[in-house]
Design an enzyme around this catalytic site. Structure first.
Site, short mmCIF file in Angstrom:
data_model
loop_
_atom_site.label_atom_id
_atom_site.label_comp_id
_atom_site.label_asym_id
_atom_site.label_seq_id
_atom_site.Cartn_x
_atom_site.Cartn_y
_atom_site.Cartn_z
N ASP A 1 -5.89 -0.89 5.71
CA ASP A 1 -6.59 -1.17 6.78
C ASP A 1 -7.99 -0.41 6.94
OD1 ASP A 1 -4.38 -2.49 7.31
OD2 ASP A 1 -3.61 -1.13 9.16
N LEU B 1 -5.21 -7.75 12.94
CA LEU B 1 -6.23 -7.73 12.23
C LEU B 1 -7.06 -6.57 12.22
CD1 LEU B 1 -7.51 -11.21 13.76
CD2 LEU B 1 -6.53 -10.78 11.30
N ASP C 1 0.87 -1.32 0.05
CA ASP C 1 0.15 -0.22 0.02
C ASP C 1 0.84 1.35 -0.11
OD1 ASP C 1 0.77 -0.50 2.65
OD2 ASP C 1 -1.41 -0.04 3.46
C1 GLA Z 1 -0.03 -2.83 8.39
C2 GLA Z 1 -0.24 -1.43 7.90
C3 GLA Z 1 -0.92 -1.49 6.62
C4 GLA Z 1 -0.24 -2.23 5.58
C5 GLA Z 1 0.09 -3.55 6.21
C6 GLA Z 1 1.21 -4.58 5.49
O1 GLA Z 1 -1.22 -3.44 8.74
O2 GLA Z 1 -1.23 -0.55 8.58
O3 GLA Z 1 -1.11 -0.04 6.05
O4 GLA Z 1 1.21 -1.77 5.30
O5 GLA Z 1 0.64 -3.59 7.57
O6 GLA Z 1 0.48 -4.76 4.25
#
Ligand code: GLA
Length: 417
Positions: free
Chosen positions: A192, A140, A50
């Site tokens: 997320d 999560l 992301d």
């Molecule tokens: C965490 C971060 C997300 C993303 C993931 C890895 O969850 O909050 O923004 O970078 O790690 O994909």
């Protein structure tokens, strides 16, 4: 005797509303203006992409955080959570600065602060009571569930109207991200919060994080009907203690940004797209990596470029019903996160290994890593057995007992009462 692995069940809307309302009334002595909820997520594939303007593919969990909230006339923020109902935190939004709130309160207070920073002065102080069944610190997105439920609630009580449309929700997503990055100091790249605010039941959210895109063209809803394909998605929270999470995450981001600068591109997505478009992709990837000065950077970039490609391949494989291939891509993603991105811990690798040996089509860590959860794609009816096998192996290796849950592609944040 091995202990039976615990499955975390989602709380229903009714229970969530009742529990959050009771906690609110008991704590603040008045009725809340309403109750809102936002889900945690699992990312199916596309990890650490992301913040590289890449692709990711989350689903919303049925597990949600409920917030009962009531606006105040002043700028005070009073918060309570069912985890610790006797501890009410108080902060003042007036004069608040980045990193000005300690502990978990930084997340909800940070959302109000971020909205006000963005010019939405109608956002006032508030009282709020939280109840959640999203396991904390397990990769999560319990923090996004908290910031997004708060953002939707504040939007509603201030009459901003952003929550009503998918495009509008991007303003709330940005506030949630600002709260996490700048108030709580927990680095996050948008996966997320987009998942919690934009997922729809029965679908995975194909999220394209290129900054030049807008809310109107950066997501597509991909049908993700597991039951219809005779499948289940098992989530196992390893309960491994998070190790140096923040520092390590920030380090990965910095390395990616440095690599993009060296390659002369805006972000690694540009390089990923160039590799994908090349006639000889292997050679194109080798050329990109060859331009980088050290092995660690080459490994990080190889993960990002191959992972973005795996998201596209996974979407195609699942759509045409090629579950063996979808599973292979899960496995390849995990192996790349373990060997090239180096964000796994022994608990994650062991859980994935056991799931694979117990007949999962594929298994991988999900989320940021350094602890947290794995997901495994298994035949319907096999989740318990696979989760138990993981729990038994954890007991043998002296790890914490893991917990499990069933992931079903669920709805995004909504007003519940
Ligand atoms: C965490 C971060 C997300 C993303 C993931 C890895 O969850 O909050 O923004 O970078 O790690 O994909």
């Amino acid at each position: 005797m091995m202990t039976t692995v615990q499955f975390i069940e989602p709380i229903s809307s009714r229970e969530g509303v009742a529990q959050a309302s009771v906690l609110f009334v008991d704590t603040f002595g008045k009725a809340p203006a309403g109750v809102w909820a936002a889900p945690g997520r699992v990312n199916l594939i596309g990890e650490h992409t992301d913040y590289n303007a890449g692709l990711c593919l989350p689903i919303a969990l049925p597990h949600r955080t409920f917030v009962a909230l009531r606006p105040r006339e002043d700028s005070m923020v009073r918060l309570v959570s069912s985890m610790n109902p006797d501890d009410v935190t108080t902060n003042d939004l007036a004069g608040l600065r980045a990193r000005g709130v300690e502990g978990w309160s930084a997340y909800p207070a940070g959302v109000a602060w971020a909205l006000r920073q963005a010019g939405y002065d109608g956002v006032q102080g508030f009282d709020a009571a939280f109840v959640s069944c999203v396991p904390l610190g397990s990769g999560l997105s319990s923090s996004a569930a908290m910031t997004c439920s708060t953002a939707l609630a504040l939007d509603d009580v201030a009459g901003l109207g952003f929550g009503a449309s998918d495009a509008g929700r991007v303003t709330l997503i940005n506030a949630a991200m600002t709260a996490e990055n700048d108030m709580a100091g927990a680095s996050t790249g948008g996966l997320d919060q987009n998942a919690s605010m934009r997922c729809t039941p029965g679908h995975a959210l194909l999220l394209d994080c290129r900054p030049e895109l807008t809310a109107l063209n950066n997501v597509s809803q991909q049908p993700f009907d597991l039951a219809g394909r005779g499948l289940e998605l098992l989530v196992v929270d390893t309960q491994a203690p998070h190790q140096l999470n923040d520092g390590q995450y920030a380090q990965r981001r910095t390395t990616c940004e440095q690599a993009a600068r060296i390659l002369g591109v805006r972000n690694l997505r540009v390089s990923a797209d160039a590799v994908a478009a090349a006639q000889d992709q292997r050679q194109a990837l080798a050329a990109v990596l060859g331009a980088l000065p050290d092995e660690t950077m080459r490994k990080r970039v190889r993960h990002v470029i191959t992972e973005i490609d795996r998201v596209r391949q996974f979407v195609d494989a699942f759509a045409r019903g090629d579950i063996a291939e979808a599973g292979r891509l899960f496995n390849a993603s995990h192996d790349s996160l373990a060997k090239d991105y180096e964000v796994t811990v022994p608990e994650l690798d062991v859980a994935v290994d056991v799931a694979r040996h117990r007949g999962a089509y594929g298994a991988r860590m999900t989320g940021g890593g350094f602890g947290g959860s794995i997901i495994a794609l298994v035949d319907a009816g096999r989740s318990r057995e696979v989760a138990q096998a993981i729990a038994d192996e954890f007991a043998r290796q002296g790890f914490h007992a893991p917990r499990a849950l069933a992931a079903v592609a669920s709805a995004s944040a909504s007003k519940e009462a």
